[in-house]
Enzyme design. Structure first.
Site, mmCIF file in Angstrom:
data_model
loop_
_atom_site.group_PDB
_atom_site.id
_atom_site.type_symbol
_atom_site.label_atom_id
_atom_site.label_comp_id
_atom_site.label_asym_id
_atom_site.label_seq_id
_atom_site.Cartn_x
_atom_site.Cartn_y
_atom_site.Cartn_z
ATOM 1 N N GLU A 1 -5.174 4.647 1.119
ATOM 2 C CA GLU A 1 -4.145 5.604 0.297
ATOM 3 C C GLU A 1 -4.998 6.457 -0.521
ATOM 4 O O GLU A 1 -4.484 7.075 -1.608
ATOM 5 C CB GLU A 1 -3.329 4.824 -0.376
ATOM 6 N N SER B 1 1.886 3.282 1.354
ATOM 7 C CA SER B 1 2.327 4.361 2.161
ATOM 8 C C SER B 1 2.674 4.196 3.638
ATOM 9 O O SER B 1 2.508 5.095 4.652
ATOM 10 C CB SER B 1 1.187 5.340 1.936
ATOM 11 N N TYR C 1 5.401 12.007 3.648
ATOM 12 C CA TYR C 1 4.662 12.897 2.938
ATOM 13 C C TYR C 1 4.732 14.409 3.541
ATOM 14 O O TYR C 1 3.914 15.282 3.247
ATOM 15 C CB TYR C 1 3.146 12.438 3.129
ATOM 16 N N ARG D 1 8.197 0.713 -9.312
ATOM 17 C CA ARG D 1 9.247 1.071 -8.257
ATOM 18 C C ARG D 1 9.692 -0.025 -7.522
ATOM 19 O O ARG D 1 8.941 -0.440 -6.697
ATOM 20 C CB ARG D 1 8.878 2.178 -7.246
ATOM 21 N N ASP E 1 12.005 -1.335 -4.457
ATOM 22 C CA ASP E 1 12.607 -0.697 -3.260
ATOM 23 C C ASP E 1 13.377 -1.699 -2.500
ATOM 24 O O ASP E 1 12.984 -2.897 -2.440
ATOM 25 C CB ASP E 1 11.743 -0.336 -2.191
ATOM 26 N N GLU F 1 10.156 -4.020 -1.270
ATOM 27 C CA GLU F 1 8.837 -4.045 -1.779
ATOM 28 C C GLU F 1 8.724 -3.611 -3.252
ATOM 29 O O GLU F 1 9.653 -2.988 -3.679
ATOM 30 C CB GLU F 1 7.603 -3.510 -0.893
ATOM 31 N N ASN G 1 6.140 -1.600 -6.238
ATOM 32 C CA ASN G 1 5.086 -0.806 -6.063
ATOM 33 C C ASN G 1 4.612 -0.676 -7.665
ATOM 34 O O ASN G 1 5.627 0.018 -8.497
ATOM 35 C CB ASN G 1 4.983 0.662 -5.718
ATOM 36 N N GLY H 1 3.575 6.484 -6.185
ATOM 37 C CA GLY H 1 3.096 7.872 -5.987
ATOM 38 C C GLY H 1 3.562 8.631 -7.215
ATOM 39 O O GLY H 1 4.445 8.531 -7.680
#
Length: 322
Positions: free
Chosen positions: A22, A160, A230, A268, A270, A282, A284, A288
């Site tokens: 990443e 990612s 992305y 975050r 999810d 998951e 994070n 990002g």
């Protein structure tokens, strides 16, 4: 190595890059963060970790870990914007703690637990949050694992969507394991969960309160992979069109997982929203963080601008927040 202090601005180290897959995403996040911190309030010191793990000073010169530590000690606070292993997994949090430097984001324990998707599943299930059924495999067990139904194969510790494959045919299973094992020495083979993809951003405040931003739904046909994330074509809907009961279930599940992992700052969480309720995908702890990334866009929908969100995160760590 320490730089002289010339004013009373908060001196903040923004760390980007890293030696994981990443690296480039982290560089983009760190550059965006550094540019958004107000120069009237902050003296930004950019530190970069190159793909080989070498620390670079603000001028891009190699300084090694010792030089980086000296620069860090000259700062008031750190923003470790390094996604993935050897960054988000608690590694940089540990370095900051050893250096006695306050830092934004989750600590060692939460970073390590959240980066390990299998450990995250165990913690989530312990507090009553559903996860996708799956198995943990190593190179030895993956080689003899038999396909019986469609699965999603992913590295245990990566982000990612690197190394993630949707496997719908038995003959594709070993190739999927090879791709995932090229990134990590443990992989997950999880059942395919049918549901809406909804992300929840949780912000922990110093008083113990939890702020949940308007939720985001990712509308995608098939697997939301690295390319979709992305290439600028992802369809993010904020706020996600949710019934009140759905929103409450997601809110409660996200906060429960955030607290059980011991997260700090912004994380975050999810989910797949199924007919039976939320299923955790998951967590994070350093998602990002460009202005166009999911978490900043969610808080922007609540009226908190990108630069104000960063300012709030720093002030909370330093004990100067509202």
């Amino acid at each position: 190595m320490s730089a002289a202090r010339s004013d009373d601005r908060t001196r903040v180290a923004v760390i980007g890059g890293g030696s994981s897959c990443e690296h480039d995403v982290s560089l983009a996040s760190a550059a965006s963060v550094a540019a958004a911190l107000s120069p009237t309030s902050y003296d930004v010191v950019r530190l970069t970790i190159d793909p080989h793990g070498t620390w670079l000073d603000p001028g891009g010169r190699p300084v090694g870990l010792t030089g980086a530590a000296c620069l860090l000690r000259s700062c008031d606070v750190a923003l470790p914007i390094v996604h993935g292993p050897r960054g988000e997994d608690g590694t940089l949090a540990a370095l900051c703690e050893l250096a006695g430097l306050p830092y934004v984001g989750s600590g060692v324990r939460a970073g390590a637990l959240a980066m390990d998707k299998w450990a995250t599943k165990l913690v989530a299930r312990a507090v009553g949050v559903a996860t996708a059924p799956g198995v943990l495999l190593t190179p030895a067990t993956a080689a003899v694992h038999r396909w019986s139904h469609p699965v999603v194969v992913k590295p245990v510790a990566a982000g990612s969507s690197h190394g993630v494959s949707l496997v719908e045919r038995a003959e594709d299973l070993l190739d999927a394991f090879d791709r995932a094992l090229a990134i990590d020495d443990r992989v997950l083979a999880e059942d395919v969960v049918v549901g809406r993809e909804v992300d929840v951003a949780v912000l922990g405040r110093p008083d113990g309160s939890r702020v949940v931003a308007p939720m985001l739904e990712i509308v995608v046909d098939g697997l939301f992979d690295h390319h979709d994330k992305y290439d600028g074509t992802a369809d993010f809907r904020i706020p996600a069109p949710l019934e009140e009961a759905e929103q409450k279930a997601l809110h409660d599940a996200a906060v429960a997982v955030y607290d059980a992992l011991g997260c700090a700052g912004v994380a975050r969480v999810d989910f797949f929203l199924t007919d039976d309720g939320p299923v955790l995908n998951e967590v994070n702890t350093m998602p990002g963080f460009t202005e166009q990334s999911q978490v900043p866009k969610m808080f922007a929908a609540a009226g908190l601008a990108y630069s104000d969100l960063l300012d709030l995160l720093v002030r909370d760590v330093l004990g100067t927040g509202a």
